[in-house]
Design a protein around this motif. Structure first.
Motif, PDB file in Angstrom:
ATOM      1  N   VAL A   1      58.392  53.866  -7.724  1.00 50.16           N
ATOM      2  CA  VAL A   1      57.295  53.184  -7.031  1.00 50.16           C
ATOM      3  C   VAL A   1      57.605  51.691  -6.927  1.00 50.16           C
ATOM      4  O   VAL A   1      57.438  51.091  -5.855  1.00 50.16           O
ATOM      5  CB  VAL A   1      55.944  53.429  -7.737  1.00 50.16           C
ATOM      6  CG1 VAL A   1      54.858  52.521  -7.169  1.00 50.16           C
ATOM      7  CG2 VAL A   1      55.531  54.896  -7.595  1.00 50.16           C
ATOM      8  N   GLY A   2      58.077  51.094  -8.003  1.00 51.29           N
ATOM      9  CA  GLY A   2      58.429  49.670  -7.969  1.00 51.29           C
ATOM     10  C   GLY A   2      59.531  49.377  -6.973  1.00 51.29           C
ATOM     11  O   GLY A   2      59.483  48.374  -6.247  1.00 51.29           O
TER      12      GLY A   2
ATOM     13  N   LYS B   1      57.368  55.610 -12.084  1.00 48.60           N
ATOM     14  CA  LYS B   1      56.950  54.210 -12.006  1.00 48.60           C
ATOM     15  C   LYS B   1      58.084  53.337 -11.476  1.00 48.60           C
ATOM     16  O   LYS B   1      57.871  52.434 -10.668  1.00 48.60           O
ATOM     17  CB  LYS B   1      56.513  53.731 -13.390  1.00 48.60           C
ATOM     18  CG  LYS B   1      56.024  52.309 -13.429  1.00 48.60           C
ATOM     19  CD  LYS B   1      55.579  51.933 -14.825  1.00 48.60           C
ATOM     20  CE  LYS B   1      55.138  50.480 -14.873  1.00 48.60           C
ATOM     21  NZ  LYS B   1      54.686  50.090 -16.210  1.00 48.60           N
TER      22      LYS B   1
ATOM     23  N   ARG C   1      50.933  49.296  -3.954  1.00 48.43           N
ATOM     24  CA  ARG C   1      51.183  50.678  -3.548  1.00 48.43           C
ATOM     25  C   ARG C   1      50.564  50.943  -2.171  1.00 48.43           C
ATOM     26  O   ARG C   1      51.204  51.519  -1.299  1.00 48.43           O
ATOM     27  CB  ARG C   1      50.567  51.652  -4.550  1.00 48.43           C
ATOM     28  CG  ARG C   1      51.173  51.652  -5.907  1.00 48.43           C
ATOM     29  CD  ARG C   1      50.319  52.462  -6.868  1.00 48.43           C
ATOM     30  NE  ARG C   1      50.411  53.881  -6.601  1.00 48.43           N
ATOM     31  CZ  ARG C   1      51.175  54.719  -7.283  1.00 48.43           C
ATOM     32  NH1 ARG C   1      51.890  54.292  -8.307  1.00 48.43           N
ATOM     33  NH2 ARG C   1      51.208  55.987  -6.953  1.00 48.43           N
TER      34      ARG C   1
ATOM     35  N   ALA D   1      57.296  60.072 -16.177  1.00 48.02           N
ATOM     36  CA  ALA D   1      56.362  59.093 -15.620  1.00 48.02           C
ATOM     37  C   ALA D   1      57.044  57.734 -15.487  1.00 48.02           C
ATOM     38  O   ALA D   1      56.785  56.996 -14.534  1.00 48.02           O
ATOM     39  CB  ALA D   1      55.119  58.991 -16.493  1.00 48.02           C
ATOM     40  N   HIS D   2      57.927  57.406 -16.423  1.00 47.32           N
ATOM     41  CA  HIS D   2      58.667  56.150 -16.350  1.00 47.32           C
ATOM     42  C   HIS D   2      59.546  56.106 -15.095  1.00 47.32           C
ATOM     43  O   HIS D   2      59.608  55.086 -14.397  1.00 47.32           O
ATOM     44  CB  HIS D   2      59.536  55.965 -17.609  1.00 47.32           C
ATOM     45  CG  HIS D   2      60.402  54.754 -17.552  1.00 47.32           C
ATOM     46  ND1 HIS D   2      59.918  53.485 -17.758  1.00 47.32           N
ATOM     47  CD2 HIS D   2      61.716  54.615 -17.265  1.00 47.32           C
ATOM     48  CE1 HIS D   2      60.911  52.620 -17.614  1.00 47.32           C
ATOM     49  NE2 HIS D   2      62.012  53.278 -17.324  1.00 47.32           N
TER      50      HIS D   2
ATOM     51  N   ASN E   1      51.280  57.779 -10.712  1.00 50.25           N
ATOM     52  CA  ASN E   1      52.623  57.957 -11.279  1.00 50.25           C
ATOM     53  C   ASN E   1      52.763  59.250 -12.068  1.00 50.25           C
ATOM     54  O   ASN E   1      53.770  59.947 -11.945  1.00 50.25           O
ATOM     55  CB  ASN E   1      52.996  56.764 -12.160  1.00 50.25           C
ATOM     56  CG  ASN E   1      53.194  55.494 -11.373  1.00 50.25           C
ATOM     57  OD1 ASN E   1      53.281  55.519 -10.150  1.00 50.25           O
ATOM     58  ND2 ASN E   1      53.253  54.383 -12.061  1.00 50.25           N
ATOM     59  N   ARG E   2      51.789  59.579 -12.901  1.00 50.73           N
ATOM     60  CA  ARG E   2      51.869  60.809 -13.698  1.00 50.73           C
ATOM     61  C   ARG E   2      51.870  62.049 -12.811  1.00 50.73           C
ATOM     62  O   ARG E   2      52.620  62.990 -13.059  1.00 50.73           O
ATOM     63  CB  ARG E   2      50.721  60.884 -14.688  1.00 50.73           C
ATOM     64  CG  ARG E   2      50.861  59.906 -15.824  1.00 50.73           C
ATOM     65  CD  ARG E   2      49.769  60.097 -16.843  1.00 50.73           C
ATOM     66  NE  ARG E   2      49.736  58.943 -17.727  1.00 50.73           N
ATOM     67  CZ  ARG E   2      48.709  58.579 -18.437  1.00 50.73           C
ATOM     68  NH1 ARG E   2      47.589  59.293 -18.393  1.00 50.73           N
ATOM     69  NH2 ARG E   2      48.767  57.520 -19.214  1.00 50.73           N
TER      70      ARG E   2
END
Length: 118
Positions: free
Chosen positions: A91-92, A88, A103, A84-85, A73-74
């Motif tokens: 990705v979710g 994330k 993932r 990064a949030h 994520n970073r």
């Protein structure tokens, strides 16, 4: 989409995301909405081998590509100049939309369906 019992924090995060043009949901609700919209379960039950239409946004496709390269994520956040949030969150959403359990599962499904190529 949020469940009725969503916390105040979740509602606040969703409101900020909506103001930025993003859609928020829980993985379970997103997967349910995607299945309902695409009929993925019916096609799978019928043995239909045609690839599903691409349910991902252009940004989610960028994140998925970075995931397929093995980035976390970073690293995705740095590469795409997002927090990064936010990485994330994307990705979710990808995991939910592809009805994946992880993932790696999302990347495997994307590779098999032709959403990404390596």
């Amino acid at each position: 989409m949020l469940p009725r019992n969503a916390s105040i924090e979740a509602v606040a995060i969703a409101a900020h995301a909506a103001a930025a043009g993003l859609v928020t949901s829980t993985p379970a609700l997103a997967a349910e909405a995607v299945r309902a919209g695409t009929g993925a379960d019916r096609r799978a039950a019928a043995g239909d081998t045609e690839p599903l239409s691409d349910p991902l946004t252009p940004r989610e496709r960028e994140v998925l590509w970075k995931m397929s390269l093995g980035l976390g994520n970073r690293e995705i956040a740095q590469a795409l100049h997002i927090s990064a949030h936010t990485a994330k969150f994307h990705v979710g959403q990808i995991i939910a939309k592809l009805d994946a359990s992880s993932r790696a599962h999302a990347v495997a499904k994307a590779l098999r369906s032709g959403l990404v190529e390596i």
